[in-house]
Design an enzyme around this catalytic site. Structure first.
Site, PDB file in Angstrom:
ATOM      1  N   THR A 203       0.865  -1.190   0.000  1.00 51.37           N
ATOM      2  CA  THR A 203       0.000   0.000   0.000  1.00 51.37           C
ATOM      3  C   THR A 203       0.895   1.231   0.000  1.00 51.37           C
ATOM      4  O   THR A 203       2.099   1.132  -0.196  1.00 51.37           O
ATOM      5  CB  THR A 203      -0.936  -0.012   1.223  1.00 51.37           C
ATOM      6  OG1 THR A 203      -0.137  -0.129   2.409  1.00 51.37           O
ATOM      7  CG2 THR A 203      -1.931  -1.175   1.157  1.00 51.37           C
TER       8      THR A 203
ATOM      9  N   VAL B  12       0.675   4.425   2.387  1.00 53.78           N
ATOM     10  CA  VAL B  12       1.070   5.068   3.640  1.00 53.78           C
ATOM     11  C   VAL B  12       1.980   4.144   4.446  1.00 53.78           C
ATOM     12  O   VAL B  12       2.977   4.588   5.025  1.00 53.78           O
ATOM     13  CB  VAL B  12      -0.173   5.465   4.480  1.00 53.78           C
ATOM     14  CG1 VAL B  12       0.245   6.056   5.824  1.00 53.78           C
ATOM     15  CG2 VAL B  12      -1.045   6.448   3.718  1.00 53.78           C
ATOM     16  N   CYS B  13       1.663   2.868   4.453  1.00 54.51           N
ATOM     17  CA  CYS B  13       2.384   1.896   5.283  1.00 54.51           C
ATOM     18  C   CYS B  13       3.900   1.899   5.088  1.00 54.51           C
ATOM     19  O   CYS B  13       4.644   1.926   6.074  1.00 54.51           O
ATOM     20  CB  CYS B  13       1.827   0.492   5.076  1.00 54.51           C
ATOM     21  SG  CYS B  13       0.060   0.363   5.446  1.00 54.51           S
ATOM     22  N   PRO B  14       4.408   1.872   3.841  1.00 53.61           N
ATOM     23  CA  PRO B  14       5.865   1.824   3.709  1.00 53.61           C
ATOM     24  C   PRO B  14       6.564   3.088   4.217  1.00 53.61           C
ATOM     25  O   PRO B  14       7.719   3.038   4.637  1.00 53.61           O
ATOM     26  CB  PRO B  14       6.102   1.612   2.212  1.00 53.61           C
ATOM     27  CG  PRO B  14       4.850   2.039   1.542  1.00 53.61           C
ATOM     28  CD  PRO B  14       3.739   1.773   2.540  1.00 53.61           C
TER      29      PRO B  14
ATOM     30  N   ILE C 119       6.932   2.309   7.947  1.00 51.15           N
ATOM     31  CA  ILE C 119       7.882   1.220   8.164  1.00 51.15           C
ATOM     32  C   ILE C 119       9.309   1.707   7.908  1.00 51.15           C
ATOM     33  O   ILE C 119      10.219   1.439   8.699  1.00 51.15           O
ATOM     34  CB  ILE C 119       7.528   0.009   7.274  1.00 51.15           C
ATOM     35  CG1 ILE C 119       6.152  -0.541   7.671  1.00 51.15           C
ATOM     36  CG2 ILE C 119       8.596  -1.070   7.375  1.00 51.15           C
ATOM     37  CD1 ILE C 119       5.551  -1.503   6.663  1.00 51.15           C
TER      38      ILE C 119
END
EC number: 1.11.1.26
Length: 189
Positions: A52, A54-56, A59
């Site tokens: 997806t 936003v997630c990276p 992270i």
């Protein structure tokens, strides 16, 4: 959401899950459980889905700050309801995730997310939740963001610092500043 979010003062639930820990062939996966947390602080942060947008960003930011967590004797673990195989594929595919220094926990049964109360009922994916767990396995801080809003990693570190002082820390307190405990008792300075 019908579940209540497990909150401050609660024992972190028992778990035993697979995690993606490397992109090196034959060394991609490891089992991770409460035994790995025993006797040390931990930050466990959840994201909704792999592959997806936003997630990276989150992270990658946690990874940039990895040494700051390590310097605080704090285990850093990322998690989602995707499988360890999806985690490994994402790590191989995304340039910002290739060199992660922390495990990506796979809660494919969604049991841990459900027990924590962070499973979105409609989508059956985890919210963007962050848990700070102390060295006794007790949840000391919880933050949950809506699915489309990334979190502030520096704030997680600031709160971890404050909790680890075991003193009274005022608003916007940062490591190295006087705590309220020190201000009330000058002999502590």
């Amino acid at each position: 959401m019908s579940n209540r979010i497990l909150s401050i003062g609660s024992q972190f639930p028992q778990f035993n899950k697979k995690a993606a820990v490397s992109i090196e062939q034959g060394k991609e996966f490891k089992d991770l459980s409460n035994a790995d947390l025993k006797g040390q602080w931990a930050v466990l942060f959840w994201w909704p889905k792999d592959f997806t947008f936003v997630c990276p960003t989150e992270i990658a930011e946690f990874n940039k700050k990895y040494d700051e967590f390590s310097d605080r004797d704090t285990l850093l673990i990322g998690a989602s309801t995707d499988s360890e195989f999806v985690h490994a594929a994402w790590r191989r595919d995304h340039k910002d995730l290739k060199d992660l220094k922390f495990p990506m926990l796979a809660d494919t049964s969604k049991s841990l997310a459900e027990e924590l109360g962070i499973l979105d009922e409609a989508e059956k994916i985890a919210y963007r939740a962050t848990f700070i767990i102390d060295n006794e396995g007790i949840i000391r801080w919880v933050s949950v963001n809506d699915l489309n809003v990334g979190r502030n990693v520096q704030e997680v570190i600031r709160v971890l610092d404050a909790l680890q002082t075991d003193e009274l820390c005022p608003c916007n307190w940062n490591k190295g500043e006087a705590t309220l405990t020190q201000q009330l008792d000058p002999s502590l300075n």
